[in-house]
Write a protein that holds these residues in place. Structure first.
Motif, PDB file in Angstrom:
ATOM      1  N   PHE A 143       0.827  -1.210   0.000  1.00  0.00           N
ATOM      2  CA  PHE A 143       0.000   0.000   0.000  1.00  0.00           C
ATOM      3  C   PHE A 143       0.864   1.266   0.000  1.00  0.00           C
ATOM      4  CE2 PHE A 143      -3.885  -2.280   2.083  1.00  0.00           C
ATOM      5  CZ  PHE A 143      -4.014  -3.051   0.941  1.00  0.00           C
ATOM      6  N   GLN A 174      -5.198  -9.703   9.379  1.00  0.00           N
ATOM      7  CA  GLN A 174      -4.625  -8.587   8.617  1.00  0.00           C
ATOM      8  C   GLN A 174      -3.443  -9.113   7.825  1.00  0.00           C
ATOM      9  OE1 GLN A 174      -3.116  -5.381  11.047  1.00  0.00           O
ATOM     10  NE2 GLN A 174      -2.675  -4.080   9.268  1.00  0.00           N
ATOM     11  N   HIS A 185      -5.948  -0.066   6.839  1.00  0.00           N
ATOM     12  CA  HIS A 185      -6.896   0.120   5.743  1.00  0.00           C
ATOM     13  C   HIS A 185      -8.286  -0.315   6.185  1.00  0.00           C
ATOM     14  CE1 HIS A 185      -5.002  -3.839   5.456  1.00  0.00           C
ATOM     15  NE2 HIS A 185      -6.146  -4.299   4.957  1.00  0.00           N
ATOM     16  N   LEU A 213     -10.686  -0.176  -0.714  1.00  0.00           N
ATOM     17  CA  LEU A 213      -9.793  -0.031   0.434  1.00  0.00           C
ATOM     18  C   LEU A 213      -9.522   1.457   0.634  1.00  0.00           C
ATOM     19  CD1 LEU A 213      -7.299  -2.857  -0.586  1.00  0.00           C
ATOM     20  CD2 LEU A 213      -9.103  -3.008   1.146  1.00  0.00           C
ATOM     21  N   ASN A 224      -9.310  -5.120   9.650  1.00  0.00           N
ATOM     22  CA  ASN A 224      -8.675  -6.286  10.253  1.00  0.00           C
ATOM     23  C   ASN A 224      -7.415  -5.838  10.982  1.00  0.00           C
ATOM     24  OD1 ASN A 224     -10.576  -8.070   9.069  1.00  0.00           O
ATOM     25  ND2 ASN A 224      -9.425  -8.031   7.148  1.00  0.00           N
ATOM     26  N   ASP A 279     -10.060  -2.995  -4.341  1.00  0.00           N
ATOM     27  CA  ASP A 279      -9.292  -4.179  -3.932  1.00  0.00           C
ATOM     28  C   ASP A 279      -9.019  -5.051  -5.164  1.00  0.00           C
ATOM     29  OD1 ASP A 279      -9.025  -5.801  -0.926  1.00  0.00           O
ATOM     30  OD2 ASP A 279      -8.727  -6.942  -2.784  1.00  0.00           O
ATOM     31  N   VAL A 280      -7.804  -5.561  -5.265  1.00  0.00           N
ATOM     32  CA  VAL A 280      -7.400  -6.366  -6.422  1.00  0.00           C
ATOM     33  C   VAL A 280      -8.131  -7.721  -6.445  1.00  0.00           C
ATOM     34  CG1 VAL A 280      -5.401  -7.570  -5.407  1.00  0.00           C
ATOM     35  CG2 VAL A 280      -5.327  -6.840  -7.794  1.00  0.00           C
TER      36      VAL A 280
HETATM   37  P1  5GP Z   1      -6.275  -7.390   4.962  1.00  0.00           P
HETATM   38  O1  5GP Z   1      -6.367  -8.889   4.893  1.00  0.00           O
HETATM   39  O2  5GP Z   1      -4.905  -6.928   5.334  1.00  0.00           O
HETATM   40  O3  5GP Z   1      -7.356  -6.769   5.786  1.00  0.00           O
HETATM   41  O4  5GP Z   1      -6.594  -6.893   3.489  1.00  0.00           O
HETATM   42  C1  5GP Z   1      -5.638  -6.677   2.511  1.00  0.00           C
HETATM   43  C2  5GP Z   1      -6.364  -6.498   1.210  1.00  0.00           C
HETATM   44  O5  5GP Z   1      -5.465  -5.967   0.254  1.00  0.00           O
HETATM   45  C3  5GP Z   1      -6.909  -7.803   0.608  1.00  0.00           C
HETATM   46  O6  5GP Z   1      -8.316  -7.713   0.461  1.00  0.00           O
HETATM   47  C4  5GP Z   1      -6.184  -7.926  -0.731  1.00  0.00           C
HETATM   48  O7  5GP Z   1      -6.994  -8.446  -1.757  1.00  0.00           O
HETATM   49  C5  5GP Z   1      -5.770  -6.487  -1.001  1.00  0.00           C
HETATM   50  N1  5GP Z   1      -4.572  -6.363  -1.816  1.00  0.00           N
HETATM   51  C6  5GP Z   1      -3.397  -7.054  -1.653  1.00  0.00           C
HETATM   52  N2  5GP Z   1      -2.500  -6.681  -2.594  1.00  0.00           N
HETATM   53  C7  5GP Z   1      -3.128  -5.708  -3.338  1.00  0.00           C
HETATM   54  C8  5GP Z   1      -2.694  -4.948  -4.468  1.00  0.00           C
HETATM   55  O8  5GP Z   1      -1.573  -5.048  -4.950  1.00  0.00           O
HETATM   56  N3  5GP Z   1      -3.591  -4.059  -4.968  1.00  0.00           N
HETATM   57  C9  5GP Z   1      -4.854  -3.893  -4.445  1.00  0.00           C
HETATM   58  N4  5GP Z   1      -5.648  -2.996  -5.032  1.00  0.00           N
HETATM   59  N5  5GP Z   1      -5.278  -4.620  -3.389  1.00  0.00           N
HETATM   60  C10 5GP Z   1      -4.422  -5.513  -2.844  1.00  0.00           C
END
Ligand code: 5GP
Length: 114
Positions: free
Chosen positions: A6, A94, A100, A40, A87, A30-31
């Protein structure tokens, strides 16, 4: 603090589908979307996780949540409803160590979360 994906998105080193940006926050898709709309929202001043907000200025924290609510509005999610998720840590699952908020909308959510 080590750079995360990020940090790189914020710096523009990695592309993202940005839906909102101002001096304080960035919102992007989100990707790996878990709902028809999955955004996000990150603060531009980095916090690694939700728990760090204890040390932050209340105005800054308020601004972050206000912007998230505005983004949800602008995406047309507010009438039908949406879920906002942060998270924290291992048990919270997380995966990116940059605070985020997930905004998930466009479908019926269920409870309890997994
Ligand atoms: P967490 O699990 O930390 O709460 O969420 C991380 C989020 O980041 C996940 O939903 C994942 O799909 C998203 N994410 C991870 N890598 C990337 C990326 O390179 N680009 C975008 N747009 N989202 C990402």
């Amino acid at each position: 603090m080590e750079d995360t994906i990020f940090d790189k998105i914020l710096a523009g080193a990695i592309p993202s589908d940005r839906v909102y940006e101002d001096d304080h926050v960035l919102a992007f898709r989100d990707v790996s979307p878990q709902a028809p709309v999955h955004i996000l929202v990150i603060p531009k001043v980095k916090a690694a996780s939700f728990t760090e907000l204890k040390d932050r200025d209340e105005e800054e924290i308020g601004r972050f949540f206000k912007r998230a609510a505005l983004v949800a509005d602008e995406l047309g999610l507010s009438d039908e409803g949406y879920r906002i998720v942060i998270n924290h840590g291992k048990n919270g699952q997380q995966t990116v160590a940059y605070l985020h908020a997930h905004i998930l909308g466009g479908r019926q959510m269920s409870w309890p979360p997994g």
